[in-house]
Design an enzyme around this catalytic site. Structure first.
Site, PDB file in Angstrom:
ATOM      1  CD1 TRP A 153      -2.422   1.983   1.538  1.00 52.24           C
ATOM      2  CD2 TRP A 153      -3.433   0.413   0.018  1.00 52.24           C
ATOM      3  NE1 TRP A 153      -3.906   2.097   0.892  1.00 52.24           N
ATOM      4  CE2 TRP A 153      -4.182   1.323   0.055  1.00 52.24           C
ATOM      5  CE3 TRP A 153      -3.382  -0.885  -0.781  1.00 52.24           C
ATOM      6  CZ2 TRP A 153      -5.514   1.052  -0.597  1.00 52.24           C
ATOM      7  CZ3 TRP A 153      -4.664  -0.889  -1.378  1.00 52.24           C
ATOM      8  CH2 TRP A 153      -5.418   0.163  -1.645  1.00 52.24           C
ATOM      9  CG  ASP A 209      -1.608  12.037  -2.251  1.00 49.75           C
ATOM     10  OD1 ASP A 209      -1.378  10.885  -2.330  1.00 49.75           O
ATOM     11  OD2 ASP A 209      -2.326  12.643  -2.916  1.00 49.75           O
ATOM     12  CD  GLU A 212      -5.392   5.180   0.318  1.00 49.11           C
ATOM     13  OE1 GLU A 212      -6.164   4.745  -0.162  1.00 49.11           O
ATOM     14  OE2 GLU A 212      -4.863   4.940   1.294  1.00 49.11           O
ATOM     15  CD  GLU A 213      -3.726   8.739  -7.161  1.00 49.57           C
ATOM     16  OE1 GLU A 213      -3.537   9.748  -7.369  1.00 49.57           O
ATOM     17  OE2 GLU A 213      -4.827   7.951  -7.491  1.00 49.57           O
ATOM     18  CD  GLU A 435     -13.778   6.533  -4.953  1.00 46.81           C
ATOM     19  OE1 GLU A 435     -13.584   6.284  -6.000  1.00 46.81           O
ATOM     20  OE2 GLU A 435     -12.987   6.309  -3.936  1.00 46.81           O
TER      21      GLU A 435
END
Ligand SMILES: *[C@@H]1O[C@H](CO)[C@@H](O)[C@H](O)[C@H]1NC(C)=O
Ligand SMILES: *[C@@H]1O[C@H](CO)[C@@H](O)[C@H](O)[C@H]1NC(C)=O
Ligand SMILES: *[C@@H]1O[C@H](CO)[C@@H](O)[C@H](O)[C@H]1NC(C)=O
Length: 612
Positions: A153, A209, A212-213, A435
């Site tokens: 992750w 961030d 998550e990238e 989303e």
């Protein structure tokens, strides 16, 4: 007054289109009333949407431990069936603020569950590390049962501890103000303290961030870290403790925060080389989650009404105008659908409900600030923003007694409402918030029932209604040190005790939403129902049985679920039945099951059974 004067005065109230024409008064009033009505009904859906995803009682939370917030009940395409520290903290900050406003005893019990769950999660060793040196606190996500997630992750994510501290402090302040100081001191402070120690030690290191990238430094992360350290120090003092590490590091985080300002907008990711423009809803979210109702339009703390953040709002929202089909034909200066960042390729890059709502929320919060301060300063930095929504805007200071102030605030309100109207347009009639919505068709996309989408609706609506959160002290935490230093204060960490809460006074629920779960392997064409001895469960008539849903069914957890509203204290018998595609009905084996709906302040309960 004559018609001409009347229309002119409406223009003075700011009911103008970008080219300067006035909107007829009746049309405008109808539109706003219709939006108000929709927002009221959607807000109720949003609150139940949030609660449905929280264990143990949430209707869609099968598999989640007590107090655990699922990101979404979606288990495939995408699989969001985990709990994220960031999302959970943002959700609970929203729920704490709702509770403070409504005194809803059911919400308070959920908050207590969340705190108990976090006390355990802080101690769970995980791929980011453990509690011993704090590193494990920045693990982004955990399994629904509260164990570590061990897959690959983007980790660590350093906003989580700061956001959790902020959510816990909001509740801690309520405890202190309402005579529960030992609960705040003994159970809330130790958790908050671990998170504050983490922020003070690690704020000056890169991490991933909020999307998550990007491995780098993120505006959202630094902004919420500064906030947490400032209010953490004040909270420490209020429980008779101190946080010297907060005091030494907060000014440095504020110093670093200035680095994200390009001169015309916030570059959301720095200390990275990702080839992006840096225009990102990251900054809109940073501004709304560091909004302080007692602050002025302060550029240094990036307040929603600050010239910097208004300029940034325009740059960020404009970046989506030409790339989404749903925005085509929308005039500059009218609200448009907002995504994460223009270079986004996740699901091919689409608008997000929570990003569009954050664009509205920033403007409602700014409006609150202007009204409270009693004036608007249009500077060269914010002029382009104002001109887009009010073409005759010019630099200057406009006090609340002036017609220009009235016109500007009215244009701002209409512009903010426009973002909510976009959400209304792309929300299905069920009110469910996914989303994303498709950039061309507007159809809901990606994870269903995203908890954060619902929470962002709640916070938008509070801001729209001028129901503001408690100040975090921004007004006196806006002095930037003369030089910015790379720094850190090494913390000390210890497991917080499992909390024990007093019995808070609350109103016993008269109706309880009871969720039935049954684990049963089925084949396509077969459907599971629950039927029982009381009328709301069909009085044993299989044609009136309550249908259950298989939307969360997997081969590992073949769960069917559904909810029925039942009176507290009701006793009943029930059984699950299977209806086959040929219409035949198969009953579970004897005996009948029986249960009594609890009499408590909780408005939801769950039964978990296995087919017999
Ligand atoms: C650490 O702080 C210094 C001073 O503000 C800054 O120049 C540097 O970019 C920061 N690095 C990270 C990763 O936060
Ligand atoms: C993130 O970037 C830092 C350098 O800024 C590096 O040390 C670290 O290994 C990177 N982490 C990952 C997971 O790539
Ligand atoms: C279950 O309840 C039904 C309806 O009251 C009753 O007819 C049946 O005998 C019960 N079954 C058992 C095993 O008690």
């Amino acid at each position: 007054m004559g018609l001409g004067t009347f229309i002119k005065s409406l223009c003075a109230l700011g009911f103008v289109l970008p080219l300067g024409q006035c909107i007829p008064a009746t049309k405008l009033v109808d539109k706003r009333a219709a939006l108000d009505t929709w927002i009221t009904s959607e807000n109720a859906i949003a609150l139940s949407g949030v609660l449905a995803n929280i264990g143990f009682t949430g209707a869609k939370s099968y598999g989640a431990a007590s107090g655990i917030v699922l990101a979404s009940p979606s288990k495939t395409n995408p699989d969001y069936f985990y709990t994220w520290t960031r999302d959970s903290a943002l959700v609970f900050k929203a729920l704490v603020d709702q509770f403070i406003n409504t005194k809803d005893g059911n919400l308070q019990l959920q908050i207590d569950d969340y705190i108990a769950a976090q006390a355990k999660l802080q101690t769970v060793s995980n791929p980011s590390g453990s509690l011993s040196n704090g590193a494990g606190l920045a693990e982004p996500k955990f399994m629904p049962d509260g164990t570590a997630f061990t897959g690959d992750w983007g980790r660590p994510q350093r906003d989580g501890p700061a956001l959790r501290a902020t959510a816990l402090i909001a509740y801690g302040r309520w405890l202190l103000a309402n005579g529960y100081s030992s609960t705040a001191t003994n159970f809330v402070w130790p958790l908050v303290n671990n998170d504050l120690q983490y922020v003070a030690q690690y704020w000056n290191q890169t991490g991933f961030d909020l999307w998550e990238e990007v491995n780098g430094s993120s505006f959202f992360t630094t902004a919420v870290q500064h906030r947490a350290l400032v209010e953490g120090s004040a909270f420490a003092a209020s429980v008779g403790k101190s946080c010297p590490n907060c005091d030494s590091q907060a000014p440095q985080t504020l110093c670093f925060l200035q680095r994200y300002w390009s001169g015309s907008y916030v570059i959301s990711n720095i200390n990275t080389n990702n080839g992006r423009s840096g225009k990102d809803a990251n900054s809109l979210l940073g501004s709304i989650h560091t909004f302080d109702p007692n602050a002025r339009c302060d550029d240094i703390t990036f307040q929603p009404c600050s010239p910097r953040m208004l300029a940034n709002h325009k740059v960020v929202t404009d970046s989506f105008r030409s790339i989404y089909g749903v925005n085509s034909g929308i005039a500059a200066g009218s609200a448009a659908a907002v995504g994460r960042y223009p270079e986004d390729v996740y699901y091919n890059g689409n608008p997000w409900y929570l990003c569009t709502l954050s664009a509205a929320e920033q403007l409602y919060s700014a409006l609150y600030q202007f009204n409270k301060i009693g004036s608007i300063d249009i500077t060269s930095t914010s002029l382009a923003f104002w001109k887009a929504i009010y073409p005759s805007a010019a630099t200057g200071t406009y006090t609340s007694s002036s017609s220009t102030f009235t016109a500007l605030t009215s244009a701002l309100k209409s512009y903010a409402d426009g973002y909510v109207a976009i959400i209304q347009k792309y929300t299905p009639s069920t009110g469910a918030l996914a989303e994303q919505f498709d950039k061309s068709s507007g159809a809901p996309l990606s994870a269903v029932d995203l908890t954060w989408s619902y929470a962002s609706f709640l916070t938008m609506n509070s801001a729209r209604n001028n129901v503001v959160p408690t100040s975090w002290g921004a007004a006196t935490a806006n002095t930037v040190p003369g030089s910015c230093l790379a720094s850190s204060a090494t913390g000390s960490y210890s497991a917080a005790p499992a909390p024990s809460f007093p019995v808070f006074p609350c109103t016993t629920a008269s109706t309880v939403s009871v969720t039935f779960n049954v684990l049963v392997n089925t084949s396509p064409g077969q459907n599971i129902f629950v039927v029982g001895s009381i009328p709301s469960m069909g009085t044993w008539d299989t044609s009136k049985a309550v249908p259950l849903s298989a939307s969360m069914y997997t081969s590992n957890a073949p769960v069917w679920y559904g909810s029925v509203n039942l009176g507290a204290g009701t006793s009943f018998s029930y059984k699950f039945i299977r209806k086959n595609s040929d219409g035949s009905v198969v009953w579970e084996s004897d005996p009948n099951r029986s249960w009594t709906v609890p009499n408590s302040c909780r408005t939801a309960a769950r039964l978990v059974d296995t087919w017999r």
